[in-house]
Design a protein around this motif. Structure first.
Motif, PDB file in Angstrom:
ATOM      1  N   VAL A  34      11.975 -17.645   5.399  1.00  0.00           N
ATOM      2  CA  VAL A  34      12.173 -18.465   6.662  1.00  0.00           C
ATOM      3  C   VAL A  34      13.473 -18.140   7.611  1.00  0.00           C
ATOM      4  O   VAL A  34      13.414 -17.730   8.882  1.00  0.00           O
ATOM      5  N   ILE A 198      15.820 -27.384   3.721  1.00  0.00           N
ATOM      6  CA  ILE A 198      15.008 -27.052   4.843  1.00  0.00           C
ATOM      7  C   ILE A 198      13.841 -27.835   5.166  1.00  0.00           C
ATOM      8  O   ILE A 198      13.394 -28.373   6.289  1.00  0.00           O
ATOM      9  N   LEU A 199      13.194 -28.112   4.003  1.00  0.00           N
ATOM     10  CA  LEU A 199      11.891 -29.072   4.402  1.00  0.00           C
ATOM     11  C   LEU A 199      12.433 -30.293   4.552  1.00  0.00           C
ATOM     12  O   LEU A 199      11.656 -30.969   5.453  1.00  0.00           O
ATOM     13  N   ALA A 202      13.002 -30.322   8.336  1.00  0.00           N
ATOM     14  CA  ALA A 202      11.793 -30.113   8.844  1.00  0.00           C
ATOM     15  C   ALA A 202      11.160 -31.489   9.099  1.00  0.00           C
ATOM     16  O   ALA A 202      10.737 -31.726  10.318  1.00  0.00           O
ATOM     17  N   LEU A 340       8.971 -23.703  10.442  1.00  0.00           N
ATOM     18  CA  LEU A 340      10.436 -24.077   9.964  1.00  0.00           C
ATOM     19  C   LEU A 340      11.257 -23.411  10.819  1.00  0.00           C
ATOM     20  O   LEU A 340      12.411 -23.803  11.023  1.00  0.00           O
ATOM     21  N   VAL A 346      16.559 -26.872  11.868  1.00  0.00           N
ATOM     22  CA  VAL A 346      15.948 -26.733  10.518  1.00  0.00           C
ATOM     23  C   VAL A 346      16.705 -25.757   9.598  1.00  0.00           C
ATOM     24  O   VAL A 346      16.898 -26.051   8.608  1.00  0.00           O
ATOM     25  N   THR A 347      17.001 -24.441  10.271  1.00  0.00           N
ATOM     26  CA  THR A 347      17.434 -23.557   9.384  1.00  0.00           C
ATOM     27  C   THR A 347      18.991 -23.437   9.221  1.00  0.00           C
ATOM     28  O   THR A 347      19.805 -22.970   8.388  1.00  0.00           O
TER      29      THR A 347
END
Length: 433
Positions: A34, A198-199, A202, A340, A346-347
């Motif tokens: 990602v 990350i999830l 998100a 993502l 998010v990252t």
């Protein structure tokens, strides 16, 4: 068959343990599929192409590592080098991403040649340990700075160049909350905490309306034609990217070697302090870098996340092969990765935390020894402030031998380091943009 090829019994392991270790490593380093396309996308590269290049180069290099070197070590595009590629060489230096890929390819070919000779040891030994630790830590500061900027936690200021952003705005607020979640997962030693962080971030972004769900979650791989064989090797010479090639080669070489030694030591695979089959292990990374450049990504490197698999019992290349197979399956999830990566917040937590992990080596620098400490300090502050890993390395390489000469300890410095210092002096003094 597995026993014969991977010597499972000889290394006190078995197939189920190796598969579990491979799954553990996969979860730990999954964030790169990602984050890497997101970073290189800032340089104008097609996300889908970089995504496929990231996965394929990682799978290829890791399979070579697992099958032929028989080590539980995973290889993928390195954090830091991708940021240098995008933000220093392309955006900061004004060079095309095609020429930057050409520089990566040339460094990969040089790495292949070095892997076949003992010159690789001469090159690594010529660099003092303090500078090696400082370079790794400086890259960590650099990519953390980029993560903070991408999330608008740090913003530009006409008065002070940089300042704190408005944390009440959605983007920085989500990044801060995501960083907090990732830290909590890390404290509780959750395997794959970076990816799960990350999830979680998100989900926060989706609740704020910043994240748009894809129409299709699974698709056939596509987009590689936009990046594959787009490298401009002639542009390296035309645009004078010699320092860039050297930086890619140098950082990849000693970063990979250091990581491999650390993981092999943890797994108990060193033989009287020596690394058996080192040529095959280094060749895996070298071929990964060259192939990655041809496909469309920044240099590959051995991943310290492999240590998570070793902690789970991985002792052979079967662990690496398992990770490679799982990585290959991600090719069908490019819409998820693009979703993502589409929101910088998010990252950003993963990028910031990877930079934090790279600070560890600073404890090994003799800070009371000025000749060792001050060049290391220059590397640390110069990399993020000039937005250039190459400049940071160059300043440190120039300062170190000069201080040793003033101190009357010039003979302690390798002749090769004097040569590098001269090259960097010419590059920075007369050809720096």
């Amino acid at each position: 068959m597995l026993e014969k090829w991977f010597h499972l019994t000889e290394r006190s392991s078995d197939a189920p343990t190796e598969v579990l270790a491979g799954v553990t490593t996969f979860l730990t380093m999954l964030y790169i599929v990602v984050v890497n396309p997101a970073i290189l996308g800032a340089a104008g590269m097609n996300f889908d192409g970089v995504f496929m290049a990231t996965v394929i180069s990682s799978v290829l290099a890791t399979l070579i590592m697992g099958i032929f070197a028989n080590y539980p070590i995973v290889i993928a595009p390195g954090m830091g080098m991708n940021a240098y590629f995008a933000y220093s060489v392309v955006l900061g230096g004004g060079h095309s991403w095609q020429a930057a890929l050409g520089a990566v390819f040339i460094s990969g070919i040089c790495f292949v040649l070095l892997s076949l000779t003992r010159f690789r040891y001469m090159l690594i030994d010529a660099i003092p340990a303090s500078l090696k630790h400082a370079i790794t830590a400086g890259i960590g500061l650099f990519i953390s700075f980029i993560g903070l900027q991408n999330a608008k936690i740090i913003v530009a200021s006409p008065a002070t160049l940089v300042t704190l952003g408005r944390l009440s705005e959605p983007m920085p607020m989500i990044a801060v909350l995501g960083l907090a979640v990732s830290l909590i997962l890390m404290i509780y030693r959750v395997k794959g905490f970076l990816f799960f962080g990350i999830l979680a971030t998100a989900i926060l972004a989706y609740c704020q309306g910043l994240l748009v769900l894809p129409e299709n979650w699974l698709v056939l791989p596509s987009g590689l034609a936009s990046t594959a064989w787009q490298m401009d090797v002639s542009g390296v010479w035309n645009q004078g990217l010699y320092a860039v090639v050297f930086t890619f080669l140098l950082v990849t070489l000693f970063d990979t070697t250091g990581t491999m030694l650390g993981v092999a030591e943890q797994a108990g695979l060193l033989n009287e302090g020596k690394f058996p089959r080192v040529r095959g292990a280094l060749m895996a990374d070298a071929l990964g870098t060259a192939a990655g450049a041809a496909l469309g990504t920044s240099p590959t490197s051995a991943y310290i996340e492999s240590a998570a698999g070793v902690a789970a019992g991985g002792r052979t290349g079967l662990s690496a092969v398992t990770t490679a197979v799982l990585l290959l399956s991600t090719l069908f999830f490019s819409p998820v990765a693009k979703m993502l990566a589409g929101v910088p917040a998010v990252t950003a937590p993963a990028i910031i935390l990877v930079g934090f992990f790279m600070m560890d080596g600073l404890k090994n620098i003799e800070w009371k020894d000025t000749e060792e400490a001050f060049p290391a300090f220059l590397i640390l502050v110069t990399m993020p402030l000039t937005y250039s890993i190459a400049t940071g390395i160059g300043v440190g390489f120039i300062a170190y031998p000069l201080l040793k000469l003033v101190r009357g300890c010039g003979r302690e410095v390798s002749p090769m380091l004097y040569f590098f210092a001269l090259l960097f002096f010419i590059q920075i003094g007369f050809f720096s943009h």
